[in-house]
Design a protein around this motif. Structure first.
Motif, mmCIF file in Angstrom:
data_model
loop_
_atom_site.group_PDB
_atom_site.id
_atom_site.type_symbol
_atom_site.label_atom_id
_atom_site.label_comp_id
_atom_site.label_asym_id
_atom_site.label_seq_id
_atom_site.Cartn_x
_atom_site.Cartn_y
_atom_site.Cartn_z
ATOM 1 N N VAL A 83 0.815 -1.220 0.000
ATOM 2 C CA VAL A 83 0.000 0.000 0.000
ATOM 3 C C VAL A 83 0.852 1.275 0.000
ATOM 4 O O VAL A 83 0.427 2.305 -0.517
ATOM 5 N N ASP A 84 2.024 1.229 0.609
ATOM 6 C CA ASP A 84 2.939 2.376 0.600
ATOM 7 C C ASP A 84 2.241 3.678 1.000
ATOM 8 O O ASP A 84 2.196 4.648 0.239
ATOM 9 N N GLN A 85 1.713 3.689 2.200
ATOM 10 C CA GLN A 85 1.058 4.886 2.707
ATOM 11 C C GLN A 85 1.628 5.258 4.074
ATOM 12 O O GLN A 85 2.180 4.413 4.781
ATOM 13 N N VAL A 86 1.480 6.530 4.413
ATOM 14 C CA VAL A 86 1.931 7.035 5.714
ATOM 15 C C VAL A 86 0.710 7.528 6.472
ATOM 16 O O VAL A 86 -0.107 8.291 5.940
ATOM 17 N N GLU A 87 0.597 7.081 7.707
ATOM 18 C CA GLU A 87 -0.529 7.463 8.555
ATOM 19 C C GLU A 87 -0.102 8.596 9.487
ATOM 20 O O GLU A 87 0.929 8.508 10.152
ATOM 21 N N PHE A 88 -0.910 9.651 9.540
ATOM 22 C CA PHE A 88 -0.620 10.811 10.374
ATOM 23 C C PHE A 88 -1.679 10.959 11.468
ATOM 24 O O PHE A 88 -2.833 10.550 11.294
ATOM 25 N N HIS A 89 -1.277 11.590 12.552
ATOM 26 C CA HIS A 89 -2.219 11.939 13.609
ATOM 27 C C HIS A 89 -3.177 13.006 13.079
ATOM 28 O O HIS A 89 -2.798 13.840 12.242
ATOM 29 N N PRO A 90 -4.433 13.011 13.532
ATOM 30 C CA PRO A 90 -5.385 14.035 13.056
ATOM 31 C C PRO A 90 -4.893 15.467 13.236
ATOM 32 O O PRO A 90 -5.255 16.351 12.457
ATOM 33 N N SER A 91 -4.065 15.716 14.241
ATOM 34 C CA SER A 91 -3.558 17.079 14.446
ATOM 35 C C SER A 91 -2.668 17.524 13.291
ATOM 36 O O SER A 91 -2.617 18.721 12.965
ATOM 37 N N TYR A 92 -1.945 16.596 12.682
ATOM 38 C CA TYR A 92 -1.145 16.952 11.511
ATOM 39 C C TYR A 92 -2.047 17.477 10.407
ATOM 40 O O TYR A 92 -1.736 18.481 9.750
#
Length: 546
Positions: A78-87
Motif C-alpha cells: 500500500v505504501d502509505q503514511v498514517e498521520f495523527h489528526p492534528s497533523y
C-alpha cells in the motif's frame, strides 16, 4: 499524597496571542516591503496560529509521529503514511491560508503576504510546512510541461486541503513534493544513478519508466513529485504522480521513514522507483537548471522558517524572563539578562528584515534590480540566517534554564525549536553550497554588484561603522576569488544588507545598536555582549510579544 510545597514563580504558557499583530518588527517589515498589502488575512492567521487549540495540535503532531504502512493485512503493498489528526489540522490551516502554491495565481504582493504568513505559521509548528514549501517551489516549474501545468496548476493553488489517498482528479486540492537526493551524491545531484527509460508519449507528453532510489524523499503522501533521473541526454526533471491517469497506483515504494533529530511531524522517507511512470518536464539534460530554480524558492523558505523560529524562541525567552523572579527581581530586569535579550532581539529583527526583503524580489520578477537581488540574497539569506539559528535557539533556551531543556511530552516548545533549527541550514544546500553559489552570482559582472550597491545606498551617511563596512565590501567581492573566502563574504553581505534594511524600517536605536555590534567591532563572540551604551529598554520593549 499530601502537598509538600506550593508551586509559584513559574511562568504561564505563552498561548492565545496574535502571532502577527503582536510582532512589531514583522509588521514593520511587511509595511516596508508591501505598503499597499491588506494584512487582514495575516492577522487572522496570527490569531489562529497563536491559539491554545492550534498549539495543542502542534504538540500532538510532534508527539504522535507519522507511521509507515507498507502492506495491508492481506499482504497487498500500500505504501502509505498514517498521520495523527492534528497533523491534518495543521495542514488544513496552512493550505487554507495560501502558504502553498496560491501566491502564483494571486495578485500584487502575494509572495510577501505568503512569506509573512509562513513565518507566523512556523512559530506555531514548522515541520508540517515541508510539503507546503515544496508545493510552492514546484508550481512555476510545471510550466515547462504545458499539459501538466494546465491540469495540475489549479489543483496545486487550490486552498482546499484534501488528504485522501485518491487520484488527483477526484480531489479538491493537492500537494506536491520533490525527490532529488540519492545515497551516493547528496548535494551533488549530477552523481544520481536513477535511470529514466523512454516508454511512449501521451496527453502529458513524453513518458518514461524510472528505476532507482531517493535517499531523502520528504512528504511521500504528496500527490505528485518533481524528481531527477538520468535520461539518454543527461540528468532530467520528471513529474511523478502517486496515481496514474488510468487510476492505478504508481510504482513508488516507501522503504522506511527517517528517524530524525527534529522535524518530527514531517514524514521524511527513503523510496525506490520500480518502473514508476514519470513525464518529462522541460528538455532532457536540463534537470540541473530546473532544480536550481526550484531551490531558490525552498531556500527562501529555509530563511523564513528560521526567522520564524527565532521569533518564537525570543518570545518564549521574553515571556519567561518577564515573569520569573530571581535574586529579588524579575530576570528581565537583571542587567546581563537584558543584554542577552536585547542582542537576541536585534538578531531576530535583522533575520526578519532580510527574509522579507528576499520575498519581495519574487513579487517583482520583471524588475532588474529585484532579479539581481533575488540572485544574491537567496544564498546569502539561506546561509546566514540559517547558520545563526542553532546558536540563537541555544541562547534563548538558556534564558529559560532547565525549563527550556525539558521536552515534557511535547509541551517543551523551546526544546522542539532547538531540535528543529539545524535542518534549515542543512537541507536545500548546506552552508558551503550557499557560499559558493554567492561567489558565482557576484562574479557574473557589474549588474549584480551595482544592484548590491544600490541596496546599501539608503543607509549611507547614517552610521560611520556602516559606511566603513559598505566601503570595504566592493573590494572584498573583487578579492574573493578563492573558495576559502566564500563563507566570510556571505556573512558580510548579509550583515550589510540587514543593516541597510533596519535603517529603512526600524527605529534608530535598533539600527545603531546593530551597526555598533555587528559592523563596528563593539561586540563579543556570544550573544549578550552589546555595548553598555545600547538602548536596552527600547529594544526589549519593541521585541516583547503582545
Amino acid at each position: 499524597m499530601s502537598p509538600t510545597h506550593e508551586v509559584f514563580n513559574q511562568p504561564t504558557p505563552l498561548v492565545d496571542r496574535n502571532l502577527f499583530t503582536g510582532n512589531t518588527p514583522l509588521r514593520d517589515a511587511v509595511r516596508f516591503n508591501a505598503p499597499a498589502l491588506d494584512t487582514t488575512e495575516l492577522g487572522q492567521l496570527g490569531e489562529r496560529a497563536g491559539s491554545q487549540a492550534m498549539q495543542e495540535h502542534a504538540r500532538l503532531a510532534n508527539v504522535h509521529t507519522p507511521r509507515l504502512l507498507t502492506h495491508d493485512r492481506f499482504g497487498h503493498r500500500v505504501d502509505q503514511v498514517e498521520f495523527h489528526p492534528s497533523y491534518h489540522a495543521l495542514m488544513d490551516l496552512a493550505v487554507s491560508s495560501g502558504l502553498h502554491g496560491a501566491p502564483w495565481v494571486e495578485g500584487a504582493d502575494a509572495h510577501v503576504r505568503r512569506a509573512a504568513g509562513f513565518m507566523v505559521f512556523t512559530e506555531m509548528e514548522p515541520s508540517s510546512l515541508c510539503p507546503i514549501s515544496m508545493s510552492y517551489a514546484v508550481t512555476p516549474a510545471l510550466k515547462a510541461n504545458p499539459a501538466i501545468a494546465a491540469e495540475w496548476g489549479p489543483r496545486v493553488s487550490s486552498r482546499s486541503y484534501d488528504p485522501r489517498f485518491l487520484p488527483a482528479s477526484q480531489k479538491t486540492g493537492v500537494t506536491m513534493g520533490m525527490g532529488m537526493t540519492e545515497k551516493q551524491g547528496g548535494s551533488d545531484v549530477r552523481a544520481n544513478t536513477t535511470q529514466a527509460r523512454h516508454v511512449g508519449r501521451d496527453a502529458w507528453g513524453e513518458r518514461y519508466a524510472l528505476v532507482g532510489h531517493k535517499w531523502f524523499f520528504s512528504a511521500p503522501m504528496c500527490d505528485a513529485f518533481l524528481v531527477l533521473a538520468q535520461a539518454p541526454a543527461g540528468l532530467s526533471c520528471f513529474f511523478l504522480p502517486r496515481w496514474l491517469p488510468d487510476g492505478s497506483v504508481n510504482g513508488l515504494h516507501i522503504q522506511r521513514l527517517k528517524d530524525k533529530l527534529g522535524n518530527k511531524a514531517n514524514a521524511s522517507s527513503e523510496v525506490e522507483f520500480n518502473g514508476a511512470q514519470a513525464w518529462l518536464v522541460g528538455d532532457e539534460g536540463r534537470g540541473v537548471p530546473q532544480i536550481l530554480a526550484m531551490g531558490a524558492m525552498t531556500r527562501l523558505d529555509c530563511a523564513l522558517g528560521t526567522s520564524g523560529l527565532m521569533r518564537q524562541s525570543l518570545s518564549l525567552a521574553l515571556h519567561h524572563t518577564a515573569q520569573r523572579q530571581a535574586f529579588g527581581k524579575a530576570l528581565i530586569e537583571q542587567p546581563l539578562m537584558r543584554n542577552v535579550l536585547a542582542d537576541l532581539a536585534l538578531e531576530s529583527e535583522a533575520a526578519t528584515a532580510l527574509s522579507l526583503r528576499l520575498a519581495r524580489a519574487f513579487d517583482r520578477p520583471g524588475d532588474a534590480q529585484e532579479a539581481a537581488m533575488a540572485r544574491v540574497l537567496t544564498p546569502v539569506a539561506k546561509y546566514w540566517v540559517c547558520k545563526r539559528g542553532s546558536q540563537f535557539a541555544q541562547e534563548a533556551m538558556e534564558c529559560l534554564g532547565g525549563n527550556g531543556y525539558v521536552e515534557e511530552n511535547g509541551e517543551g516548545v523551546m526544546a522542539r525549536i532547538y531540535r528543529e533549527m539545524p535542518v534549515n541550514s542543512i537541507w536545500e544546500g548546506a552552508g558551503n553550497i550557499m557560499a559558493l553559489d554567492l561567489l558565482r552570482a557576484l562574479h557574473k559582472g557589474g549588474a549584480v554588484t551595482d544592484a548590491l550597491a544600490a541596496e546599501l545606498a539608503p543607509a549611507r551617511g547614517a552610521n560611520a561603522a556602516f559606511d566603513r563596512f559598505a566601503d570595504a565590501l566592493p573590494k572584498r567581492v573583487d578579492d574573493a576569488r578563492a573558495e576559502t573566502d566564500a563563507r566570510r563574504l556571505a556573512q558580510d553581505v548579509a550583515l550589510a544588507v540587514q543593516a541597510a534594511l533596519l535603517r529603512q524600517h526600524s527605529p534608530d536605536f535598533v539600527f545603531d545598536a546593530f551597526c555598533r555590534s555587528r559592523l563596528g567591532g563593539d561586540w563579543g563572540q556570544a550573544f549578550g555582549t552589546l555595548s553598555a551604551h545600547t538602548d536596552f529598554d527600547s529594544i526589549i520593549a519593541r521585541a516583547m510579544p503582545h
